[in-house]
Design a protein around this motif. Structure first.
Motif, PDB file in Angstrom:
ATOM      1  N   ASP A 232      -4.963  11.448  22.536  1.00  0.00           N
ATOM      2  CA  ASP A 232      -5.568  12.219  21.444  1.00  0.00           C
ATOM      3  C   ASP A 232      -4.778  12.105  20.148  1.00  0.00           C
ATOM      4  O   ASP A 232      -5.183  12.658  19.114  1.00  0.00           O
ATOM      5  CB  ASP A 232      -5.719  13.694  21.842  1.00  0.00           C
ATOM      6  N   ARG A 233      -3.650  11.387  20.179  1.00  0.00           N
ATOM      7  CA  ARG A 233      -2.887  11.120  18.958  1.00  0.00           C
ATOM      8  C   ARG A 233      -2.962   9.645  18.557  1.00  0.00           C
ATOM      9  O   ARG A 233      -2.179   9.174  17.750  1.00  0.00           O
ATOM     10  CB  ARG A 233      -1.429  11.555  19.137  1.00  0.00           C
ATOM     11  N   ILE A 234      -3.901   8.926  19.137  1.00  0.00           N
ATOM     12  CA  ILE A 234      -4.185   7.539  18.742  1.00  0.00           C
ATOM     13  C   ILE A 234      -5.650   7.500  18.318  1.00  0.00           C
ATOM     14  O   ILE A 234      -6.556   7.460  19.152  1.00  0.00           O
ATOM     15  CB  ILE A 234      -3.926   6.555  19.892  1.00  0.00           C
ATOM     16  N   LEU A 235      -5.882   7.567  17.027  1.00  0.00           N
ATOM     17  CA  LEU A 235      -7.244   7.685  16.508  1.00  0.00           C
ATOM     18  C   LEU A 235      -7.668   6.407  15.794  1.00  0.00           C
ATOM     19  O   LEU A 235      -6.836   5.672  15.254  1.00  0.00           O
ATOM     20  CB  LEU A 235      -7.346   8.864  15.538  1.00  0.00           C
ATOM     21  N   HIS A 236      -8.979   6.153  15.796  1.00  0.00           N
ATOM     22  CA  HIS A 236      -9.553   5.037  15.047  1.00  0.00           C
ATOM     23  C   HIS A 236     -10.579   5.591  14.061  1.00  0.00           C
ATOM     24  O   HIS A 236     -11.380   6.467  14.404  1.00  0.00           O
ATOM     25  CB  HIS A 236     -10.210   4.025  15.984  1.00  0.00           C
ATOM     26  N   THR A 237     -10.535   5.064  12.854  1.00  0.00           N
ATOM     27  CA  THR A 237     -11.416   5.551  11.797  1.00  0.00           C
ATOM     28  C   THR A 237     -11.639   4.428  10.802  1.00  0.00           C
ATOM     29  O   THR A 237     -11.133   3.319  10.979  1.00  0.00           O
ATOM     30  CB  THR A 237     -10.778   6.777  11.106  1.00  0.00           C
ATOM     31  N   GLY A 238     -12.388   4.706   9.740  1.00  0.00           N
ATOM     32  CA  GLY A 238     -12.530   3.716   8.681  1.00  0.00           C
ATOM     33  C   GLY A 238     -11.227   3.541   7.935  1.00  0.00           C
ATOM     34  O   GLY A 238     -10.326   4.396   7.989  1.00  0.00           O
ATOM     35  N   PHE A 239     -11.105   2.416   7.210  1.00  0.00           N
ATOM     36  CA  PHE A 239      -9.882   2.155   6.454  1.00  0.00           C
ATOM     37  C   PHE A 239      -9.828   2.932   5.140  1.00  0.00           C
ATOM     38  O   PHE A 239      -8.855   2.818   4.402  1.00  0.00           O
ATOM     39  CB  PHE A 239      -9.772   0.662   6.144  1.00  0.00           C
ATOM     40  N   ASP A 240     -10.840   3.723   4.832  1.00  0.00           N
ATOM     41  CA  ASP A 240     -10.921   4.369   3.527  1.00  0.00           C
ATOM     42  C   ASP A 240     -10.316   5.773   3.538  1.00  0.00           C
ATOM     43  O   ASP A 240      -9.860   6.275   4.570  1.00  0.00           O
ATOM     44  CB  ASP A 240     -12.373   4.422   3.060  1.00  0.00           C
ATOM     45  N   VAL A 241     -10.305   6.400   2.361  1.00  0.00           N
ATOM     46  CA  VAL A 241      -9.721   7.731   2.216  1.00  0.00           C
ATOM     47  C   VAL A 241     -10.444   8.743   3.096  1.00  0.00           C
ATOM     48  O   VAL A 241      -9.804   9.580   3.753  1.00  0.00           O
ATOM     49  CB  VAL A 241      -9.758   8.171   0.740  1.00  0.00           C
ATOM     50  N   GLN A 242     -11.773   8.673   3.130  1.00  0.00           N
ATOM     51  CA  GLN A 242     -12.521   9.638   3.930  1.00  0.00           C
ATOM     52  C   GLN A 242     -12.203   9.508   5.415  1.00  0.00           C
ATOM     53  O   GLN A 242     -12.167  10.504   6.143  1.00  0.00           O
ATOM     54  CB  GLN A 242     -14.027   9.467   3.686  1.00  0.00           C
ATOM     55  N   GLY A 243     -11.973   8.285   5.868  1.00  0.00           N
ATOM     56  CA  GLY A 243     -11.545   8.101   7.247  1.00  0.00           C
ATOM     57  C   GLY A 243     -10.220   8.799   7.506  1.00  0.00           C
ATOM     58  O   GLY A 243     -10.006   9.420   8.553  1.00  0.00           O
ATOM     59  N   GLY A 244      -9.293   8.702   6.534  1.00  0.00           N
ATOM     60  CA  GLY A 244      -8.015   9.379   6.669  1.00  0.00           C
ATOM     61  C   GLY A 244      -8.152  10.886   6.678  1.00  0.00           C
ATOM     62  O   GLY A 244      -7.459  11.582   7.433  1.00  0.00           O
TER      63      GLY A 244
END
Length: 363
Positions: A232-244
């Motif tokens: 749960d501390r290894i996340l995948h998201t978009g490379f953009d600010v909103q992903g962060g």
């Protein structure tokens, strides 16, 4: 010499009625065979410099205003001196910088670049590739391929050389990338050495081998200290600010929050910083943060961002160099066991230590 006998006159283009000079006119003026002129004007400068005869040919060509005709050359060589580049996410500063390196290197080699920046979806990339192949480009540069891309590449049936740029994408293609796994390792070791013991990591999309390799390197680094990162501390998201922003809320809103985050792009890190600010977390004391890419704004933030610097412009220029070698007849490499491609150039990355991580403890 006069136009009537087919030779250049001292008056240059004006005396010829504005028409460009021919290679024969240059050869006669230089006192060499026309094949010598053709060879000199087609090749790049040798490592040991031009010979006196070759230098004279080039000076006369410049004086007469000679310009090569790429279309005539393409009829002889069946090449168009054009390469295609498919680069989704061109609004991303890193991708744009890579393209700047591509354009600069291609121009220096006498090539033009046909650029397509489709949406970051497999079907749209396929349509862009088909379009460029239809324009008879001599080779293709593909960035942002979705991993695993080996079947996608095989289905293209492309008859021109292809080089993967920025992401190798498990495509079985020759590729030029930053050393992303090592970059993730540098980030992980830095956080551990600065005393952070409960780190988390935010990778890019699952299909992006850049983010995956950075996460893998980070996990390699923390494993050396026998730290275990829970899923749960290894996340995948978009490379953009909103992903962060989205990932940071998942990690930081609860009680059991990590004490450090490695973000696989600086844009993700910017989103994390915004959430940390809203939660009142002190950087770097309560939360350490390392980004990736070293975009220009990273060093100018109120708390300058510690990040891994990747040589984006060099990635672009090196990819052009590799592609032109393949176009010129270099042997096509066979894929290695992991499908990443036997010809894979990894450019070095470095850690830029700034204010979002604790300073080193002095002895």
């Amino acid at each position: 010499m006069t136009e009537a006998d087919g030779r250049a006159s001292p008056g240059g283009a004006h005396a010829r009625g504005g028409r460009p000079p021919t290679m024969r006119e240059i050869a006669e003026r230089a006192g060499v065979h026309i094949s010598t002129v053709s060879r000199v004007l087609r090749q790049r400068e040798p490592v040991d410099g031009w010979s006196p005869a070759a230098q004279r040919v080039r000076e006369i060509a410049d004086e007469l205003g000679y310009r090569p005709n790429p279309w005539a050359a393409s009829l002889r060589t069946r090449r168009t001196t054009t390469i295609g580049a498919v680069m989704p996410r061109l609004t991303d500063g890193v991708v744009a910088t890579i393209y700047g390196g591509i354009e600069e290197a291609a121009r220096a080699a006498g090539y033009s670049v046909l650029l397509s920046s489709p949406p970051d979806a497999t079907a749209d990339q396929r349509a862009a590739i088909d379009l460029l192949i239809g324009r008879q480009v001599d080779g293709l540069l593909l960035s942002s391929l979705h991993s695993p891309a080996a079947d996608f590449v095989a289905e293209l049936g492309a008859s021109v050389p292809i080089v993967a740029v920025n992401r190798h994408a498990d495509a079985g293609l020759p590729s030029v990338t930053g050393d992303d796994r090592h970059g993730g390792y540098l980030a992980g070791r830095h956080l551990i050495e600065r005393g952070y013991r409960r780190p988390a990591v935010i990778g890019g999309p699952a299909h992006a081998t850049t983010g995956r390799d950075r996460v893998d390197g980070f996990l390699d680094a923390v494993a050396e200290d026998e730290l275990v990162i829970s899923p749960d501390r290894i996340l995948h998201t978009g490379f953009d600010v909103q992903g962060g922003v989205a990932a940071a809320h998942r990690l930081l809103d609860g009680e059991d929050r990590p004490d450090a985050i490695f973000a696989a792009s600086d844009s993700i890190a910017l989103g994390v910083l915004g959430v940390a600010r809203d939660l009142g977390l002190r950087i770097p004391d309560e939360l350490g943060l390392v980004g990736y890419n070293d975009i220009p704004v990273a060093a100018q933030l109120p708390v300058p961002l510690t990040t891994v610097a990747t040589p984006a412009r060099r990635i672009g220029s090196a990819a052009v160099r590799m592609l032109l070698e393949l176009i010129g007849g270099a042997p096509w490499p066979e894929s290695d066991d992991d499908g990443a491609g036997a010809l894979r150039e990894l450019l070095p990355v470095t850690l830029a230590e700034r204010g979002t991580t604790r300073p080193a403890v002095r002895a």
